[in-house]
Enzyme design. Structure first.
Site, PDB file in Angstrom:
ATOM      1  N   GLY A  90       3.589  -3.279  -4.504  1.00 53.03           N
ATOM      2  CA  GLY A  90       3.219  -3.602  -5.884  1.00 53.03           C
ATOM      3  C   GLY A  90       3.252  -2.343  -6.726  1.00 53.03           C
ATOM      4  NE  ARG A  91      -0.967   2.214  -5.484  1.00 47.55           N
ATOM      5  CZ  ARG A  91      -2.223   2.135  -5.906  1.00 47.55           C
ATOM      6  NH1 ARG A  91      -2.583   2.739  -7.019  1.00 47.55           N
ATOM      7  NH2 ARG A  91      -3.127   1.467  -5.204  1.00 47.55           N
TER       8      ARG A  91
ATOM      9  CE1 TYR B 237     -10.691   1.248  -6.454  1.00 50.55           C
ATOM     10  CE2 TYR B 237      -8.904   1.406  -8.038  1.00 50.55           C
ATOM     11  CZ  TYR B 237      -9.740   0.641  -7.238  1.00 50.55           C
ATOM     12  OH  TYR B 237      -9.605  -0.711  -7.220  1.00 50.55           O
TER      13      TYR B 237
ATOM     14  CE1 TYR C 297      -3.570  -3.492  -7.839  1.00 43.51           C
ATOM     15  CE2 TYR C 297      -2.167  -1.599  -7.430  1.00 43.51           C
ATOM     16  CZ  TYR C 297      -2.631  -2.847  -7.065  1.00 43.51           C
ATOM     17  OH  TYR C 297      -2.147  -3.453  -5.928  1.00 43.51           O
TER      18      TYR C 297
ATOM     19  CB  CYS D  41     -21.236   3.667 -25.177  1.00 41.74           C
ATOM     20  SG  CYS D  41     -20.927   3.676 -26.957  1.00 41.74           S
ATOM     21  CD  GLU D  42     -21.156   3.213 -19.305  1.00 42.56           C
ATOM     22  OE1 GLU D  42     -21.708   4.066 -18.577  1.00 42.56           O
ATOM     23  OE2 GLU D  42     -21.655   2.105 -19.588  1.00 42.56           O
TER      24      GLU D  42
ATOM     25  N   GLY E  97       0.787  -1.226   0.000  1.00 39.65           N
ATOM     26  CA  GLY E  97       0.000   0.000   0.000  1.00 39.65           C
ATOM     27  C   GLY E  97       0.813   1.267   0.000  1.00 39.65           C
TER      28      GLY E  97
END
Length: 447
Positions: A305-306, A347, A404, A374-375, A261
Site C-alpha cells: 500500500g504505502r 508513530y 496514511y 491546539c496541541e 508492509g
C-alpha cells in the site's frame, strides 16, 4: 535579481534541494526556482486549490504498480486500499493489473463504485461487523480473510453459496526494524497465532463449515519493513503450517498471502525495502521450504500500500508565522498539522520539508515546522533545516505523504480535511474536494 540569475553556473554546484529517494520521480525545479511535480508548480497548486492540499502524482503511482508486476510476474499484487483509496486510485491500480484489498464496508463501496471487479477484491478486518460481512458476501468478493472464531460462525451462517476464504495467521516473527510497526508477533489483535495450536483450531473450524472454501493462509509481518530475511522466515513457517494442514486434514492449500508492509524512505538516508532482493529471497525460500515439506508451490499474493502510494504524494502548506523563542526553538507555523498528518504524533514519523515557491540563498536555520492545532504535540517536522528568511506566505512542501494521510485525516478543531489534487502531464485536477465548515455543520441534526 538573485545571485543565481547573475551566476547561473552556481546552480549545478549547489547541494540538491530534492532527494530523489524521497520525492515523486517527476519532481523538478522550474525556471522560476519553484518545485514542480508532473510539470505543475506546487506554488500554483497552493494558489488554485488552497492550503493545505494533498498532491498526488498519477504516473508515479502507476509506475510503482507496474514495477511490482514486473518484479513479481508470477505473484498476485493486491493494492492495500487502507493506505489511500479513492475512486480514481482504485481505477489506476486495477488498470495497471493489481487486485485490491479493503478492510471496511466503506472501502468496499469505494472500490465497487469505481467499477472494480469484486472477484479481484480481498476483504480484511480483525473485527468485521455482520453488516460488513454481508456487504462482502452480497458483492461477491473474491476472498474474505478470516480473523476470529466469531467470524467463522457468523459468515458461515449467512452464506447461501461457497465463499473462498483465507485464515490469517500470526507467525511469531518480530519484524520491528527502522521505524517499523510489528503485527507478525503473537501478542496482538490480528489473526490466529501459530503457537499453542490456535491457528490449527481455526483451520479445523473453517474446514468444518461446508460453505467456507479454505484456499490459503494469510500473514502480515508489520509496516515499514526493510529487511528481506523476515519474509524468508515467514515463508518457512507458513509452508510448514500448510504442509501440516495437508497431513491433518487432507487439504492442499493453494494460496499464500504474505501481506505488505514494504518500507519506503521518508527522509534522506532512510532504508527502504529492495524489491528485487525480496523477489529473489521469496523465490529461494519457497523452493527450499516446498522441497523440504514436499508441498506444491502455492500462488503468492503481496499487498503493498504505502510502497505504491506513499512517494507519489506531496502535501503543500502555507507559512502563517515564524516564531523565535529566546533560548529555545524557532517555530515555523503552517496552516495544517495533525488533522491532515497525524503520523508524527501517532508513530513519531519523520519527514523532509522544502521551500516550494522560491529558492533561497539565505543561510539555513534549524526549525520545527508546527501545525495550527491546539496541541503542544502538533508538530510536522522537528529539527529540520529551512532557509532563515522564511516568512508568512511562503509555501512549504512535505514529500512522502501519499499513504496514511488522507486515510487518517480528521476534522480536529473543526478544520476541514484537505483536497486531493492529481497531477499529470502539466495539468491538475481535484479527486477529492476540500471539506468545508458547511460540510461539518450539515451533519448536525439538532441544536
Amino acid at each position: 535579481m538573485t545571485l543565481l540569475e547573475i551566476f547561473p553556473s552556481l546552480r549545478s554546484a549547489m547541494t540538491p534541494r530534492l532527494d530523489p529517494a524521497v520525492w515523486p520521480a517527476s519532481t523538478h525545479v522550474d525556471d522560476h526556482d519553484r518545485i514542480t511535480v508532473a510539470g505543475v508548480a506546487l506554488a500554483d497548486i497552493a494558489d488554485q486549490y488552497g492550503t493545505p492540499s494533498y498532491v498526488l502524482d498519477e504516473l508515479d503511482l502507476r509506475h510503482r504498480c507496474r514495477t511490482y508486476r514486473e518484479v513479481f510476474p508470477e505473484a498476485e499484487i493486491a493494492y492495500a486500499g487502507k493506505a489511500l483509496l479513492t475512486r480514481a486510485v482504485a481505477t489506476w491500480v486495477t488498470e495497471e493489473g493489481l487486485s485490491l484489498d479493503v478492510c471496511s464496508a466503506g472501502e468496499l463501496a469505494i472500490a465497487l463504485s469505481a467499477g472494480v471487479n469484486p472477484r479481484r477484491i480481498i476483504m480484511h478486518g480483525n473485527a468485521k461487523t455482520p453488516a460488513e460481512l454481508s456487504a462482502a458476501r452480497d458483492a461477491g468478493v473474491g476472498r474474505i480473510v478470516i480473523d476470529s472464531h466469531a467470524e467463522i460462525t457468523l459468515l458461515a451462517a449467512t452464506l447461501t453459496r461457497r465463499q473462498n476464504v483465507l485464515v490469517r495467521v500470526t507467525p511469531g516473527i518480530d519484524a520491528h526494524t527502522h521505524r517499523a510497526v510489528a503485527t507478525g508477533v503473537t501478542d496482538q489483535k490480528f489473526g490466529f497465532p501459530l503457537e499453542h495450536g490456535q491457528a490449527d483450531e481455526a483451520v479445523r473450524r473453517v474446514l468444518g463449515q461446508p460453505r467456507l472454501n479454505l484456499i490459503g493462509l494469510h500473514c502480515h509481518l508489520g509496516s515499514q519493513i526493510t529487511e528481506v530475511e523476515h519474509f524468508r522466515t515467514a515463508v518457512d513457517r507458513m509452508i510448514a503450517q500448510m504442509a501440516q494442514i495437508r497431513i491433518d486434514h487432507g487439504t492442499i492449500l493453494t494460496e499464500l498471502n504474505l501481506g505488505g508492509g514494504h518500507g519506503i524512505s521518508y527522509v534522506c538516508g532512510d532504508p527502504q525495502l529492495d524489491l528485487s532482493s525480496l523477489a529473489a529471497t521469496l523465490d529461494d525460500a519457497l523452493d527450499d521450504a516446498c522441497a523440504r515439506h514436499r508441498f506444491p508451490r502455492p500462488r503468492i499474493t503481496l499487498e503493498p500500500g504505502r510502497a505504491v502510494a506513499g512517494r507519489a504524494g506531496v502535501t503543500v502548506y502555507r507559512v502563517v508565522s515564524v516564531k523565535h523563542v529566546t533560548g529555545g526553538r524557532t517555530f515555523v507555523c503552517v496552516d495544517g498539522g495533525m488533522s491532515d498528518n497525524p503520523r508524527v504524533a501517532l508513530y513519531g514519523a519523520h519527514y523532509s520539508v522544502a521551500l516550494a515557491n522560491r529558492h533561497s540563498i539565505a543561510a539555513p536555520a534549524v526549525v520545527t515546522v508546527a501545525g495550527r492545532h491546539c496541541e503542544a504535540g502538533d508538530e510536522l517536522a522537528v529539527d529540520v533545516q529551512l532557509p532563515s528568511d522564511l516568512h508568512p506566505g511562503d509555501v512549504l512542501a512535505v514529500p512522502g505523504t501519499g499513504a496514511y494521510h488522507h486515510s487518517l485525516a480528521s476534522t480536529y478543531n473543526a478544520v476541514g480535511r484537505p483536497p486531493i489534487v492529481a497531477v499529470r502531464d502539466g495539468r491538475s485536477r481535484e479527486l477529492i474536494r476540500r471539506e468545508t465548515v458547511e460540510d461539518l455543520l450539515r451533519r448536525e441534526v439538532s441544536g
